[in-house]
Enzyme design. Structure first.
Site, PDB file in Angstrom:
ATOM      1  N   HIS A   1     -10.109   0.867   1.726  1.00 36.55           N
ATOM      2  CA  HIS A   1      -9.674   2.221   2.119  1.00 36.55           C
ATOM      3  C   HIS A   1     -10.862   3.152   2.381  1.00 36.55           C
ATOM      4  CE1 HIS A   1      -5.327   2.400   1.984  1.00 36.55           C
ATOM      5  NE2 HIS A   1      -5.266   1.830   0.784  1.00 36.55           N
TER       6      HIS A   1
ATOM      7  N   CYS B   1       0.856  -1.194   0.000  1.00 35.00           N
ATOM      8  CA  CYS B   1       0.000   0.000   0.000  1.00 35.00           C
ATOM      9  C   CYS B   1       0.888   1.239   0.000  1.00 35.00           C
ATOM     10  CB  CYS B   1      -0.882  -0.015   1.252  1.00 35.00           C
ATOM     11  SG  CYS B   1      -1.994   1.394   1.376  1.00 35.00           S
ATOM     12  N   LEU B   2       0.532   2.222  -0.819  1.00 31.90           N
ATOM     13  CA  LEU B   2       1.340   3.445  -0.900  1.00 31.90           C
ATOM     14  C   LEU B   2       1.395   4.177   0.437  1.00 31.90           C
ATOM     15  CD1 LEU B   2       0.132   4.798  -4.374  1.00 31.90           C
ATOM     16  CD2 LEU B   2       2.348   3.756  -3.857  1.00 31.90           C
TER      17      LEU B   2
HETATM   18 NI    NI Z   1      -3.606   0.946  -0.145  1.00 31.04          NI
END
Ligand code: NI
Length: 183
Positions: free
Chosen positions: A142, A96-97
């Site tokens: 998210h 995940c960024l």
């Molecule tokens: Ni993510």
């Protein structure tokens, strides 16, 4: 415009996001910026809370996840709902960024049925499978305030606790723009 990506520990990543309508200010530009930010950071998806907005919007580009050209898709999802999930669960190592340098195996259903609106607020009901479904499930989490590390075992979670603390305090180096929570 490249937007800074919110790091693990930022409260916005834990919010249940709100629906939006076509009057949401600056939406076209926001979507463009999110696409650009996703591309610049070599992401396969980006959700609005990751750039600090608690709204039900995410973008994906799953084409990089497939070897075959023409597979995968680049898409905008507004006010998405997962109506159903089925087929055997399969495991894939996700990242995940907002949680750089951590990758963990996550088990998810193979197929999802979605209802969502596109960037023109046209409603769709559609099934997705394979890597595209996987990316959508991650981004959908998210907008519900859920992160992929919530799906791993408590033991594995304990093993990465120190790394998560480092991320939340900005003690990491990344090659894309990030914004760390104020302590
Ligand atoms: Ni993510």
């Amino acid at each position: 415009m490249i937007l800074p990506i919110r790091a693990y520990g930022d409260p916005v990543l834990r919010k249940e996001c709100k629906e939006i309508d076509a009057d949401y200010p600056g939406l076209t530009e926001l979507i463009d910026n999110m696409m650009e930010t996703m591309d610049e950071s070599n992401g396969v998806g980006l959700a609005a809370p990751q750039i600090g907005r608690d709204i039900r919007l995410f973008v994906i580009d799953s084409s990089h996840m497939y070897d075959d050209e023409g597979k995968g898709m680049r898409k905008v999802f507004i006010n998405a709902e997962i109506l159903d999930e089925y087929n055997d669960e399969w495991v894939f190592e996700e990242g995940c960024l907002s949680i750089p340098h951590i990758r963990e195996n996550v088990s998810r259903n193979g197929t999802i049925k979605m209802r969502y609106q596109d960037e023109d607020f046209v409603e769709h009901e559609e099934e997705f499978d394979g890597m595209t479904a996987r990316v959508i499930q991650h981004e959908y989490d998210h907008i519900e305030g859920v992160l992929f590390i919530d799906h791993i075992t408590p033991l594995k979670r304990r093993l990465i606790k120190g790394k998560l603390t480092d991320i939340s305090k900005g003690r990491i180096s990344v090659d894309y723009r990030m914004k760390f929570p104020k302590k």
